[in-house]
Design an enzyme around this catalytic site. Structure first.
Site, PDB file in Angstrom:
ATOM      1  N   ASP A   1     -21.716  52.014  76.944  1.00 36.68           N
ATOM      2  CA  ASP A   1     -20.764  51.904  78.056  1.00 36.68           C
ATOM      3  C   ASP A   1     -19.615  50.970  77.710  1.00 36.68           C
ATOM      4  O   ASP A   1     -18.452  51.242  77.993  1.00 36.68           O
ATOM      5  CB  ASP A   1     -21.487  51.390  79.311  1.00 36.68           C
ATOM      6  CG  ASP A   1     -22.337  52.491  79.933  1.00 36.68           C
ATOM      7  OD1 ASP A   1     -22.254  53.641  79.455  1.00 36.68           O
ATOM      8  OD2 ASP A   1     -23.078  52.188  80.896  1.00 36.68           O
TER       9      ASP A   1
ATOM     10  N   GLU B   1     -18.249  61.283  76.265  1.00 35.02           N
ATOM     11  CA  GLU B   1     -17.423  60.421  75.424  1.00 35.02           C
ATOM     12  C   GLU B   1     -16.087  61.090  75.107  1.00 35.02           C
ATOM     13  O   GLU B   1     -15.452  60.790  74.127  1.00 35.02           O
ATOM     14  CB  GLU B   1     -18.180  60.068  74.135  1.00 35.02           C
ATOM     15  CG  GLU B   1     -18.351  61.187  73.121  1.00 35.02           C
ATOM     16  CD  GLU B   1     -19.544  62.115  73.386  1.00 35.02           C
ATOM     17  OE1 GLU B   1     -20.022  62.169  74.540  1.00 35.02           O
ATOM     18  OE2 GLU B   1     -19.969  62.793  72.442  1.00 35.02           O
TER      19      GLU B   1
ATOM     20  N   ASP C   1     -12.299  62.632  71.258  1.00 31.82           N
ATOM     21  CA  ASP C   1     -13.762  62.517  71.279  1.00 31.82           C
ATOM     22  C   ASP C   1     -14.183  61.388  70.347  1.00 31.82           C
ATOM     23  O   ASP C   1     -13.665  61.255  69.239  1.00 31.82           O
ATOM     24  CB  ASP C   1     -14.395  63.847  70.835  1.00 31.82           C
ATOM     25  CG  ASP C   1     -15.896  63.855  71.080  1.00 31.82           C
ATOM     26  OD1 ASP C   1     -16.287  64.150  72.224  1.00 31.82           O
ATOM     27  OD2 ASP C   1     -16.651  63.553  70.134  1.00 31.82           O
TER      28      ASP C   1
ATOM     29  N   ASN D   1     -25.211  55.499  70.664  1.00 29.26           N
ATOM     30  CA  ASN D   1     -26.079  55.187  71.806  1.00 29.26           C
ATOM     31  C   ASN D   1     -27.532  55.015  71.368  1.00 29.26           C
ATOM     32  O   ASN D   1     -28.233  54.126  71.834  1.00 29.26           O
ATOM     33  CB  ASN D   1     -25.990  56.296  72.855  1.00 29.26           C
ATOM     34  CG  ASN D   1     -24.900  56.012  73.871  1.00 29.26           C
ATOM     35  OD1 ASN D   1     -24.452  54.875  74.014  1.00 29.26           O
ATOM     36  ND2 ASN D   1     -24.462  57.048  74.567  1.00 29.26           N
TER      37      ASN D   1
END
Lengths: 319, 126, 203
Positions: free
Chosen positions: A204, A231, A187, A195
């Site tokens: 991305d 993620e 993770d 983000n």
């Protein structure tokens, strides 16, 4: 003591496979009951005749060329069901409908070299309609690897759907072969913060970069990495000891750290890092090895992130 | 069939071994023929300009232009040359291309049999 | 290091060009379309020298078809397809009407047949030109990573030398191009070279 010819003939007639033997002049020497069953042409009617003239329909050029090559050069030849559905006029007469159904075939031709009379060819025919079974699907599951349907479009690695399938197979393989199996849950730390700060496009790009970094650490064909969701990534590594698996986890962690992607919104580090939960051991049917990897990942987060925590498949006290 | 006039043959192939094989097979039948070599389509066109041969045996796949293209150029200017395309490319398209040029197609490998086919074409009247 | 003389290489090139031509004919009959197979390079390498850079396919994984053959010399012929190319070729050969499920089922078989066509065509050309006769096992298809493959090649100590052939496969109508590699590994490659010398001496 050699087996009497009559027993051999019984054997040839008993097997569930079509057998035709032709001599160097393409004449039929033998034709077993299976072929009779699917042509309704008796061996006595075929024997001594050119194979091409025995059937009421002409044989396709591919078949005749393959036969010619086998007889001429003595090299075995296969005619796959994949590329030629039904080369010989063989039918399933037992079907309930009045129409006779032409059967799918896989054909193998091998040269025979009897003491005299030049090279012969034995033609084996299997009914592919029935042979395409689950076992075969499992065997070729590794070929699924290339398909778009199993690729995550953002990162280019496998998607969840592929992982779920592959996991089942790898899990059962490990049980059957009594081998260790390692599952790694990965993770990205504080990815939501990332983000929020850098925007989704940068998010991305980071996902892609992390996926590639992780993937570049795998060298064996049997190792699989997939995007588990969001993620989160997951890796399946068969047949590694706990020590080896931990080394791989360490390499994975470093590979992402070494990308040195800035992350100003991370409360702990100034760059993108990952946490890894590893579960490793010899699985049994009732084990929830994914759940263990998830639990390990939770511990890694708790213990400060940018690290790997390994858990055996069962706690000591449960054993 | 008369062998009284020594004929001139041009062999075009990028493989030296292949040229040697053709030459050996031809010499065995017609020791009196003059045999020239070229290892590309371009070279063959240049050689023909210096003095057209009676016959030509042409490979297809060579560095530079295709043998069939070279053959077309040569036959345009010297339609009386008897041309044989000798190639490992045995698919229908190549055979029909050769035939469309007025050349005969013969499949490799070079052997007594394949060279006999070429000689047949040389000797049958146009 | 190069272990072949120019003439020997030329003779081998001729052998494999003829093999490639025969294979192309068979394949074009299956796909109903013109295909080209050409052999741009032939090399002999020591098997210990075979590395990732020797295999000019920059792929992590290969589909391989191999056949073992015996006769005047014993060898393993192995055909390598890059993974995506393998699938493309199979799709071409089977027509695009295939569903995903069907592709999974048939790919292995189809690759086996394709490999069988190419290997048999090369071996038959060798038999014709060198005047020898070879026996062969049936083809076998496997998927291997580059590392696994190199391991297989370098670990078989009895096979000292490897003949490396590049084969370019072009589908004319679809304008697709693929590269295959044919590895011929043999302890008795010297026997093959002896046969070539014999053939050259006979011209």
């Amino acid at each position: 003591m050699p087996m009497p010819d009559t027993i051999l003939e019984d054997v040839f007639n008993a097997i569930n496979l079509g057998l035709i033997i032709v001599d160097a002049q393409y004449n039929v020497l033998f034709w077993n009951d299976w072929i009779f069953k699917h042509t309704h042409i008796k061996q006595v009617e075929a024997k001594g005749h050119k194979l091409g003239g025995v059937f009421s329909e002409p044989l396709p050029p591919t078949f005749l060329n393959a036969l010619k090559n086998t007889l001429e050069y003595g090299l075995p030849t296969i005619i796959s069901n994949a590329l030629h559905r039904s080369p010989l006029p063989l039918y399933d007469f037992s079907s309930q409908t009045n129409e006779k159904v032409r059967i799918n075939q896989s054909i193998t031709m091998s040269p025979l070299l009897p003491q005299r009379g030049g090279r012969h060819c034995i033609i084996q025919v299997t009914d592919s309609t029935t042979s395409i079974k689950r076992e075969k699907m499992l065997l070729s599951h590794s070929e699924i690897l290339r398909r778009d349907a199993v690729t995550d479009s953002l990162t280019g690695i496998f998607n969840r759907r592929f992982f779920d399938e592959h996991y089942k197979i790898a899990f059962h393989n490990a049980i059957r072969q009594r081998q260790c199996l390692s599952i790694l849950m990965v993770d990205i730390d504080y990815f939501k913060n990332y983000n929020d700060y850098y925007g989704h496009l940068s998010g991305d790009n980071t996902l892609r970069a992390v996926a590639q970094a992780l993937k570049s650490q795998l060298f064996r064909a049997s190792d699989v990495i997939a995007r588990y969701g969001g993620e989160e990534f997951v890796l399946i590594l068969p047949d590694l000891s706990a020590g080896q698996a931990e080394k791989v986890a360490e390499k994975l962690k470093n590979s992402v750290f070494n990308l040195a992607i800035p992350h100003k919104n991370s409360p702990l580090f100034n760059q993108v890092t990952i946490s890894i939960g590893l579960s490793v051991g010899m699985p049994k049917v009732e084990y929830d090895i994914l759940g263990r990897a998830d639990a390990a990942l939770y511990l890694a987060k708790q213990q400060g992130r940018n690290r790997c925590v390994a858990l055996p498949l069962l706690d000591e006290e449960q054993k | 069939m008369t062998n009284d006039i020594a004929k001139k043959l041009l062999i075009v192939d990028d493989s030296k071994v292949s040229r040697m094989l053709v030459r050996a097979q031809i010499v065995a039948v017609h020791p009196e023929w003059t045999i020239l070599d070229a290892c590309s389509g371009e070279e063959s066109i240049a050689l023909v300009e210096k003095g057209p041969p009676d016959y030509c045996i042409m490979d297809i796949n060579m560095p530079g232009i295709l043998g069939t293209d070279a053959a077309e150029k040569i036959l345009e200017k010297y339609p009386s040359i008897r041309m044989v395309i000798l190639s490992a490319n045995i698919q229908e398209t190549y055979q029909s291309r050769a035939n469309a040029l007025g050349a005969a197609f013969v499949a490799k490998p070079v052997s007594e049999k394949s060279i006999a086919l070429a000689l047949n074409h040389f000797q049958c009247p146009k | 290091m190069n272990l072949l003389s120019e003439m020997q290489r030329d003779a081998l090139a001729e052998v494999f060009n003829i093999g490639a031509g025969r294979a192309a004919l068979s394949i074009s009959e299956i796909v109903g379309d013109e295909v080209k197979l050409s052999v741009p390079s032939i090399e002999v390498k020591k098997s210990v020298e075979i590395g990732v850079e020797t295999l000019p396919l920059n792929n992590e994984r290969f589909g391989t078809v191999h056949q073992n053959f015996t006769g005047p010399f014993e060898a393993t012929a192995m055909l390598l397809f890059s993974e995506e190319k393998a699938l493309e070729i199979v799709r071409d050969m089977m027509g695009s009407q295939m569903s995903l499920e069907e592709l999974v089922e048939f790919e292995q078989e189809a690759m086996c047949e394709l490999g069988n066509i190419i290997l048999n065509a090369c071996l038959s050309a060798m038999a014709d030109i060198l005047g020898i006769s070879l026996n062969s096992t049936l083809p076998c298809y496997t998927i291997a990573s580059c590392t696994e493959l190199l391991h297989t090649i370098t670990s078989s100590m009895d096979q000292d030398y490897v003949l490396v052939l590049n084969i370019v496969f072009t589908s004319v109508k679809r304008e697709s191009e693929g590269q295959l590699i044919l590895l011929l590994s043999s302890a008795s490659l010297t026997n093959l070279i002896r046969h070539i010398d014999h053939f050259l001496g006979g011209i």
